[in-house]
Write a protein that holds these residues in place. Structure first.
Motif, PDB file in Angstrom:
ATOM      1  N   UNK A 234      -8.353  41.653  91.761  1.00 42.43           N
ATOM      2  CA  UNK A 234      -9.727  42.042  92.150  1.00 42.43           C
ATOM      3  C   UNK A 234     -10.274  43.221  91.351  1.00 42.43           C
ATOM      4  N   UNK A 235     -10.070  43.185  90.043  1.00 43.45           N
ATOM      5  CA  UNK A 235     -10.642  44.224  89.180  1.00 43.45           C
ATOM      6  C   UNK A 235     -12.167  44.147  89.238  1.00 43.45           C
ATOM      7  N   UNK A 236     -12.804  45.319  89.266  1.00 39.14           N
ATOM      8  CA  UNK A 236     -14.270  45.354  89.308  1.00 39.14           C
ATOM      9  C   UNK A 236     -14.861  46.066  88.090  1.00 39.14           C
ATOM     10  N   UNK A 237     -14.044  46.863  87.407  1.00 37.22           N
ATOM     11  CA  UNK A 237     -14.599  47.598  86.269  1.00 37.22           C
ATOM     12  C   UNK A 237     -13.540  48.352  85.498  1.00 37.22           C
ATOM     13  N   UNK A 238     -13.993  49.043  84.452  1.00 39.61           N
ATOM     14  CA  UNK A 238     -13.071  49.818  83.621  1.00 39.61           C
ATOM     15  C   UNK A 238     -13.763  51.050  83.051  1.00 39.61           C
ATOM     16  N   UNK A 239     -12.952  52.046  82.795  1.00 46.15           N
ATOM     17  CA  UNK A 239     -13.367  53.230  82.054  1.00 46.15           C
ATOM     18  C   UNK A 239     -12.328  53.471  80.971  1.00 46.15           C
ATOM     19  N   UNK A 240     -12.779  53.482  79.726  1.00 50.87           N
ATOM     20  CA  UNK A 240     -11.865  53.669  78.580  1.00 50.87           C
ATOM     21  C   UNK A 240     -10.740  52.636  78.608  1.00 50.87           C
ATOM     22  N   UNK A 241     -11.068  51.397  78.972  1.00 55.78           N
ATOM     23  CA  UNK A 241     -10.174  50.221  79.041  1.00 55.78           C
ATOM     24  C   UNK A 241      -9.198  50.267  80.210  1.00 55.78           C
ATOM     25  N   UNK A 243      -8.656  49.412  83.806  1.00 54.38           N
ATOM     26  CA  UNK A 243      -9.302  48.598  84.839  1.00 54.38           C
ATOM     27  C   UNK A 243      -8.847  49.034  86.232  1.00 54.38           C
ATOM     28  N   UNK A 244      -9.771  48.925  87.190  1.00 51.25           N
ATOM     29  CA  UNK A 244      -9.493  49.359  88.555  1.00 51.25           C
ATOM     30  C   UNK A 244     -10.200  48.438  89.538  1.00 51.25           C
ATOM     31  N   UNK A 245      -9.753  48.480  90.806  1.00 56.83           N
ATOM     32  CA  UNK A 245     -10.414  47.703  91.849  1.00 56.83           C
ATOM     33  C   UNK A 245     -11.469  48.562  92.538  1.00 56.83           C
ATOM     34  N   UNK A 246     -12.117  48.013  93.548  1.00 57.28           N
ATOM     35  CA  UNK A 246     -13.248  48.713  94.168  1.00 57.28           C
ATOM     36  C   UNK A 246     -12.810  49.963  94.926  1.00 57.28           C
ATOM     37  N   UNK A 247     -11.503  50.066  95.218  1.00 60.27           N
ATOM     38  CA  UNK A 247     -10.988  51.259  95.876  1.00 60.27           C
ATOM     39  C   UNK A 247     -10.566  52.342  94.887  1.00 60.27           C
TER      40      UNK A 247
END
Length: 312
Positions: A234-241, A243-247
């Motif tokens: 359930x990855x939702x996005x990334x910063x500097x590659x 990736x993280x989930x909504x939590x």
């Protein structure tokens, strides 16, 4: 008569403080009263309407919502731009460049990722009279058609405007395998670049998402196996590659074994971490970035800000 006396006294204190600019200590000495009494009188002046503070253009700004979200999200600061006709990233870029100009100090090391909003930022950046600035890539480059959204372009352009020392990576973000990445990391050049990244005092980053508009997804830089893991977790996005989930929990997909970017632990240690992004496709990514404390300043638009109040 007592009330009139008080009004006269309160008015004079207010005049000294707000019109002439005297300190509370100076007023206390001049009027033979304690500083605590001066402080109480100034509060009474506001409570009774003797003094009315008007914030110019307040209704056209989003100050109340910004302060509300800063408290709700636990951010140092949030800047909200109004939605207008035209490319929203240009408006974000103007706001981000203005904010950056306000916070940059002498000897700062500023790290940039990539993206359209960051490209708009440097296009609106003005020279700043600060000494000994350094700007660095936080991620490698992408072989993209729009070279002006790459981190190397953003660093080059910002270094010219700020008269800063540029630090380039001269390598792509994503390599073919872990072995190649590990081999490059043994080179003294890349070690030096990484040391500069880790020494950053300010980071300015785009917030990537998992939609079809994402460059990594669109250009298929992520392998099928990696994408399936990210999707499953359930990855939702990334910063500097990263990736993280909504939590805000980082997802290990194997991707970061073959990327050239600042590691997440070093990134979080950067004192000022500015995230720039907006839009419904990025809403979950922004929420995850905030919950994971990957950013402590957010620059976004009014629609996204209003939506954040409903999901956080």
């Amino acid at each position: 008569m007592q009330n009139i006396k008080h009004i006269d006294e309160y008015t004079k204190v207010a005049y000294y403080y707000y019109k002439i600019g005297m300190t509370q200590d100076d007023i206390a000495k001049k009027m033979s009263m304690s500083r605590q009494r001066v402080n109480r009188i100034l509060k009474k002046c506001l409570e009774t309407g003797i003094v009315k503070i008007v914030i110019q253009d307040y209704e056209q700004q989003n100050v109340e919502l910004e302060v509300q979200l800063e408290t709700l999200l636990g951010l140092n600061e949030i800047i909200i731009v109004n939605n207008q006709e035209g490319e929203i990233n240009n408006y974000l870029g103007v706001a981000a460049s203005s904010y950056l100009k306000r916070v940059i100090k002498t000897n700062d090391i500023i790290g940039f990722s990539r993206g359209r909003a960051l490209s708009a930022l440097v296009n609106n950046l003005l020279p700043i009279e600060k000494l000994n600035l350094t700007v660095t890539q936080l991620v490698g480059g992408l072989n993209a058609e729009e070279t002006n959204i790459n981190s190397d372009y953003i660093v080059r352009r910002s270094s010219e405007i700020l008269n800063a020392k540029p630090c380039f990576m001269y390598a792509p973000i994503i390599l073919e395998n872990k072995e190649l990445r590990d081999s490059l990391m043994k080179e003294s050049f890349f070690s030096s670049v990484y040391n500069t990244m880790k020494a950053c005092t300010i980071a300015v980053v785009g917030i990537g998402d998992m939609s079809s508009k994402s460059s990594f997804v669109q250009k298929k830089y992520i392998s099928t196996e990696e994408y399936n893991i990210l999707h499953k977790e359930n990855a939702v996005g990334e910063i500097c590659t990263h990736y993280f989930n909504i939590n805000g929990s980082i997802i290990e997909s194997g991707l970061n074994d073959r990327v050239l970017a600042i590691d997440i632990d070093s990134f979080i240690k950067i004192p000022l971490r500015i995230g720039v992004g907006c839009g419904p496709e990025k809403l979950s990514a922004i929420a995850g970035a905030v919950r994971g404390k990957f950013i402590n300043v957010l620059i976004t638009d009014l629609e996204t800000a209003n939506s954040l109040t409903k999901i956080i």
